[in-house]
Design a protein around this motif. Structure first.
Motif, PDB file in Angstrom:
ATOM      1  N   ILE A   6       0.848  -1.204   0.000  1.00  0.00           N
ATOM      2  CA  ILE A   6       0.000   0.000   0.000  1.00  0.00           C
ATOM      3  C   ILE A   6       0.880   1.250   0.000  1.00  0.00           C
ATOM      4  O   ILE A   6       1.714   1.433   0.893  1.00  0.00           O
ATOM      5  N   GLY A   7       0.698   2.093  -1.025  1.00  0.00           N
ATOM      6  CA  GLY A   7       1.532   3.290  -1.205  1.00  0.00           C
ATOM      7  C   GLY A   7       2.573   3.014  -2.271  1.00  0.00           C
ATOM      8  O   GLY A   7       3.696   2.615  -1.981  1.00  0.00           O
ATOM      9  N   LEU A   8       2.166   3.213  -3.525  1.00  0.00           N
ATOM     10  CA  LEU A   8       3.042   2.829  -4.648  1.00  0.00           C
ATOM     11  C   LEU A   8       3.550   4.080  -5.356  1.00  0.00           C
ATOM     12  O   LEU A   8       3.304   4.301  -6.545  1.00  0.00           O
ATOM     13  N   GLY A   9       4.263   4.923  -4.601  1.00  0.00           N
ATOM     14  CA  GLY A   9       4.821   6.156  -5.154  1.00  0.00           C
ATOM     15  C   GLY A   9       6.238   5.935  -5.661  1.00  0.00           C
ATOM     16  O   GLY A   9       6.590   4.839  -6.122  1.00  0.00           O
ATOM     17  N   MET A  11       9.001   5.486  -4.189  1.00  0.00           N
ATOM     18  CA  MET A  11       9.736   4.408  -3.517  1.00  0.00           C
ATOM     19  C   MET A  11       8.976   3.091  -3.589  1.00  0.00           C
ATOM     20  O   MET A  11       9.541   2.034  -3.913  1.00  0.00           O
ATOM     21  N   GLY A  12       7.667   3.139  -3.255  1.00  0.00           N
ATOM     22  CA  GLY A  12       6.878   1.913  -3.155  1.00  0.00           C
ATOM     23  C   GLY A  12       6.784   1.154  -4.472  1.00  0.00           C
ATOM     24  O   GLY A  12       6.859  -0.087  -4.486  1.00  0.00           O
ATOM     25  N   ALA A  13       6.626   1.880  -5.579  1.00  0.00           N
ATOM     26  CA  ALA A  13       6.446   1.198  -6.872  1.00  0.00           C
ATOM     27  C   ALA A  13       7.634   0.295  -7.227  1.00  0.00           C
ATOM     28  O   ALA A  13       7.449  -0.896  -7.497  1.00  0.00           O
ATOM     29  N   GLY A  28      -1.505  -4.619  -4.892  1.00  0.00           N
ATOM     30  CA  GLY A  28      -1.195  -3.258  -4.469  1.00  0.00           C
ATOM     31  C   GLY A  28      -2.411  -2.376  -4.360  1.00  0.00           C
ATOM     32  O   GLY A  28      -3.473  -2.662  -4.921  1.00  0.00           O
ATOM     33  N   PHE A  29      -2.246  -1.282  -3.590  1.00  0.00           N
ATOM     34  CA  PHE A  29      -3.272  -0.238  -3.567  1.00  0.00           C
ATOM     35  C   PHE A  29      -2.603   1.118  -3.377  1.00  0.00           C
ATOM     36  O   PHE A  29      -1.668   1.260  -2.602  1.00  0.00           O
ATOM     37  N   ASP A  30      -3.107   2.107  -4.125  1.00  0.00           N
ATOM     38  CA  ASP A  30      -2.672   3.498  -3.963  1.00  0.00           C
ATOM     39  C   ASP A  30      -3.886   4.375  -4.268  1.00  0.00           C
ATOM     40  O   ASP A  30      -4.704   4.024  -5.124  1.00  0.00           O
ATOM     41  N   THR A  31      -3.995   5.500  -3.558  1.00  0.00           N
ATOM     42  CA  THR A  31      -5.124   6.397  -3.823  1.00  0.00           C
ATOM     43  C   THR A  31      -4.988   7.044  -5.202  1.00  0.00           C
ATOM     44  O   THR A  31      -5.977   7.470  -5.782  1.00  0.00           O
ATOM     45  N   ALA A  32      -3.755   7.137  -5.700  1.00  0.00           N
ATOM     46  CA  ALA A  32      -3.557   7.624  -7.072  1.00  0.00           C
ATOM     47  C   ALA A  32      -3.760   6.450  -8.030  1.00  0.00           C
ATOM     48  O   ALA A  32      -3.557   5.297  -7.658  1.00  0.00           O
ATOM     49  N   ASP A  33      -4.155   6.779  -9.249  1.00  0.00           N
ATOM     50  CA  ASP A  33      -4.425   5.735 -10.243  1.00  0.00           C
ATOM     51  C   ASP A  33      -3.085   5.296 -10.857  1.00  0.00           C
ATOM     52  O   ASP A  33      -2.595   5.950 -11.765  1.00  0.00           O
ATOM     53  N   MET A  58       4.078   2.060   2.357  1.00  0.00           N
ATOM     54  CA  MET A  58       5.142   3.027   2.017  1.00  0.00           C
ATOM     55  C   MET A  58       4.451   4.357   1.735  1.00  0.00           C
ATOM     56  O   MET A  58       4.183   4.712   0.582  1.00  0.00           O
ATOM     57  N   LEU A  59       4.139   5.091   2.810  1.00  0.00           N
ATOM     58  CA  LEU A  59       3.222   6.241   2.753  1.00  0.00           C
ATOM     59  C   LEU A  59       3.926   7.543   3.136  1.00  0.00           C
ATOM     60  O   LEU A  59       5.004   7.527   3.720  1.00  0.00           O
ATOM     61  N   PRO A  60       3.282   8.690   2.829  1.00  0.00           N
ATOM     62  CA  PRO A  60       3.963   9.975   3.032  1.00  0.00           C
ATOM     63  C   PRO A  60       4.244  10.360   4.476  1.00  0.00           C
ATOM     64  O   PRO A  60       5.281  10.965   4.755  1.00  0.00           O
ATOM     65  N   ALA A  67      -4.243   6.354   9.551  1.00  0.00           N
ATOM     66  CA  ALA A  67      -5.557   6.163   8.921  1.00  0.00           C
ATOM     67  C   ALA A  67      -5.585   4.844   8.141  1.00  0.00           C
ATOM     68  O   ALA A  67      -6.557   4.080   8.226  1.00  0.00           O
ATOM     69  N   VAL A  68      -4.526   4.569   7.391  1.00  0.00           N
ATOM     70  CA  VAL A  68      -4.474   3.323   6.613  1.00  0.00           C
ATOM     71  C   VAL A  68      -4.439   2.121   7.563  1.00  0.00           C
ATOM     72  O   VAL A  68      -5.126   1.116   7.345  1.00  0.00           O
ATOM     73  N   ALA A  69      -3.671   2.230   8.653  1.00  0.00           N
ATOM     74  CA  ALA A  69      -3.581   1.122   9.618  1.00  0.00           C
ATOM     75  C   ALA A  69      -4.962   0.802  10.196  1.00  0.00           C
ATOM     76  O   ALA A  69      -5.338  -0.369  10.312  1.00  0.00           O
ATOM     77  N   SER A  86       7.550   3.455   5.565  1.00  0.00           N
ATOM     78  CA  SER A  86       7.505   4.919   5.481  1.00  0.00           C
ATOM     79  C   SER A  86       8.432   5.528   6.532  1.00  0.00           C
ATOM     80  O   SER A  86       8.753   4.892   7.526  1.00  0.00           O
ATOM     81  N   THR A  87       8.819   6.792   6.322  1.00  0.00           N
ATOM     82  CA  THR A  87       9.487   7.540   7.384  1.00  0.00           C
ATOM     83  C   THR A  87       8.407   8.333   8.107  1.00  0.00           C
ATOM     84  O   THR A  87       7.777   9.206   7.505  1.00  0.00           O
ATOM     85  N   VAL A  88       8.165   8.016   9.370  1.00  0.00           N
ATOM     86  CA  VAL A  88       7.129   8.707  10.146  1.00  0.00           C
ATOM     87  C   VAL A  88       7.657   9.021  11.543  1.00  0.00           C
ATOM     88  O   VAL A  88       8.739   8.561  11.924  1.00  0.00           O
ATOM     89  N   GLY A 114      18.634   5.044   1.174  1.00  0.00           N
ATOM     90  CA  GLY A 114      19.075   4.604  -0.155  1.00  0.00           C
ATOM     91  C   GLY A 114      18.316   5.283  -1.285  1.00  0.00           C
ATOM     92  O   GLY A 114      18.752   5.261  -2.425  1.00  0.00           O
ATOM     93  N   GLY A 115      17.168   5.892  -0.976  1.00  0.00           N
ATOM     94  CA  GLY A 115      16.454   6.695  -1.970  1.00  0.00           C
ATOM     95  C   GLY A 115      15.875   5.896  -3.122  1.00  0.00           C
ATOM     96  O   GLY A 115      15.824   4.666  -3.094  1.00  0.00           O
ATOM     97  N   VAL A 116      15.441   6.645  -4.150  1.00  0.00           N
ATOM     98  CA  VAL A 116      14.754   6.036  -5.290  1.00  0.00           C
ATOM     99  C   VAL A 116      15.694   5.082  -6.046  1.00  0.00           C
ATOM    100  O   VAL A 116      15.273   4.012  -6.501  1.00  0.00           O
ATOM    101  N   GLY A 117      16.964   5.442  -6.133  1.00  0.00           N
ATOM    102  CA  GLY A 117      17.952   4.577  -6.804  1.00  0.00           C
ATOM    103  C   GLY A 117      18.090   3.250  -6.075  1.00  0.00           C
ATOM    104  O   GLY A 117      18.125   2.179  -6.696  1.00  0.00           O
ATOM    105  N   LEU A 236      14.259  18.175   4.977  1.00  0.00           N
ATOM    106  CA  LEU A 236      13.537  19.012   5.951  1.00  0.00           C
ATOM    107  C   LEU A 236      12.514  18.175   6.724  1.00  0.00           C
ATOM    108  O   LEU A 236      12.391  18.299   7.942  1.00  0.00           O
ATOM    109  N   LYS A 237      11.794  17.304   6.016  1.00  0.00           N
ATOM    110  CA  LYS A 237      10.822  16.438   6.689  1.00  0.00           C
ATOM    111  C   LYS A 237      11.510  15.621   7.798  1.00  0.00           C
ATOM    112  O   LYS A 237      11.036  15.558   8.927  1.00  0.00           O
ATOM    113  N   ASP A 238      12.654  15.011   7.460  1.00  0.00           N
ATOM    114  CA  ASP A 238      13.337  14.148   8.428  1.00  0.00           C
ATOM    115  C   ASP A 238      13.897  14.962   9.599  1.00  0.00           C
ATOM    116  O   ASP A 238      13.865  14.521  10.753  1.00  0.00           O
TER     117      ASP A 238
END
Ligand code: NAD
Length: 293
Positions: A6-9, A11-13, A28-33, A58-60, A67-69, A86-88, A114-117, A236-238
């Motif tokens: 769940i969360g295929l952005g 990183m997740g994809a 899989g499931f993602d709110t985006a198509d 793998m969520l924002p 909410a997903v949990a 996710s990083t939370v 390790g990021g997207v790469g 900044l988020k981290d």
């Protein structure tokens, strides 16, 4: 294994694709198509989570994770692994783990470096918090999506390791950039500066592996006009998560706090949004001691 993802952005994809390529059955499931290679899409998070051996998220952020949990925990059978990559914030990680454990699930917080790469190449590092049994259930999947997994301790320990690591990274990147800008003004050649520091006591990952000066050291986002890489807004988020955690446990982190303020200024009031976090170097180049020239 039957895996829910769940969360295929960004990183997740690629992480889900690597699991499918290794022969696992991934739903899989993602709110985006989105359409992901090798992944069957479900019409809700609960559907993606139901009847699986392990469910990965793998969520924002922590709010979305909570909410997903709440939606997926009732859909999962006791004994199912629940791996949040996710990083939370540490508090959300612990709250979700507690609810999951109460439902008989095996929760692990396992943020990544390790990021997207690293996600695409299957070379991520996982820092995991949870019981030994929960970690053992997730471990074979970590081996597919990454090259290293460290079991850091109880629930929340993975998130704690991640934000401590990135607080060090943020602060060392800033001081590395400051030092290059100072060296410029002192007339010290950048290559000479790299040659000395990368083999002296000032060395760090920021200098040696991800040098913020273009044309110096290994290839890095600096050589690609500071396109991320690791975006300044994610740093900044981290850093914000590190300071939220520091406040919660009354830890004194003056450099972490200064790094957070500087990245906030860079991303929100300057030109840092969408640039790599090492673009602090051109920022310092343009400035004088009093601020902007
Ligand atoms: P992203 O925004 O590309 O992906 C998040 C995905 O979650 C999106 O596709 C979004 O549509 C989906 N989503 C949002 N709400 C949802 C919901 N309620 N149900 C289902 N799906 C939902 O972000 P990303 O870059 O893939 O990062 C994911 C996580 O990994 C973040 O916590 C981030 O901090 C962390 N992380 C990212 C990187 C990086 O370099 N991108 C590196 C390390 C860690």
């Amino acid at each position: 294994m039957k895996i829910g993802f769940i969360g295929l952005g960004n990183m997740g994809a690629p992480m889900a694709t690597n699991l499918a390529k290794a022969g696992h059955e991934v739903t899989g499931f993602d709110t985006a198509d989105v359409t992901i290679e090798g992944v069957t899409m479900a019409s809700s998070a609960a559907e993606a989570a139901s009847g699986r051996d392990v469910v990965i998220t793998m969520l924002p952020n922590g709010k979305i994770l909570r909410a997903v949990a709440d939606e997926i925990i009732p859909a999962m059978a006791p004994g199912t692994g629940f791996v949040d990559c996710s990083t939370v914030d540490v508090e959300s990680a612990r709250a979700v783990a507690e609810k999951a454990a109460a439902a008989g699930l095996l929760p692990v917080d396992a943020p990544v470096s390790g990021g997207v790469g690293g996600a695409a190449g299957g070379t991520l590092t996982f820092m995991a918090g949870g019981s030994a049994e929960a970690f053992a259930k997730a471990e074979p999947l970590f081996g597919i999506m990454g090259q290293k997994a460290v079991h850091c301790g109880d629930p929340g320990a993975g998130q704690a390791a991640k934000i401590c690591n990135n607080m060090i990274l943020g602060a060392t990147m800033i001081v590395t950039c400051e030092a290059f800008a100072l060296a410029d003004k002192l007339g010290l050649d950048r290559q000479k500066m790299f040659d000395v520091v990368s083999t002296s006591s000032g060395y760090s990952w920021s200098m040696n592996a991800y040098c913020p000066a273009p044309g110096i050291g290994p290839q890095s986002p600096a050589d690609n006009d500071y396109k991320p890489g690791f975006a300044a807004d994610l740093m900044l988020k981290d850093l914000r998560l590190s300071q939220q955690a520091a406040e919660a446990v009354d830890a004194d982190t003056p450099l972490g706090q200064a790094a957070m303020r500087l990245y906030a200024q860079f991303v929100e009031n300057e030109d840092g949004l969408g640039r790599d976090f090492s673009a602090m170097l051109p920022r310092f180049e343009k400035r004088s001691r009093e601020g902007d020239k």
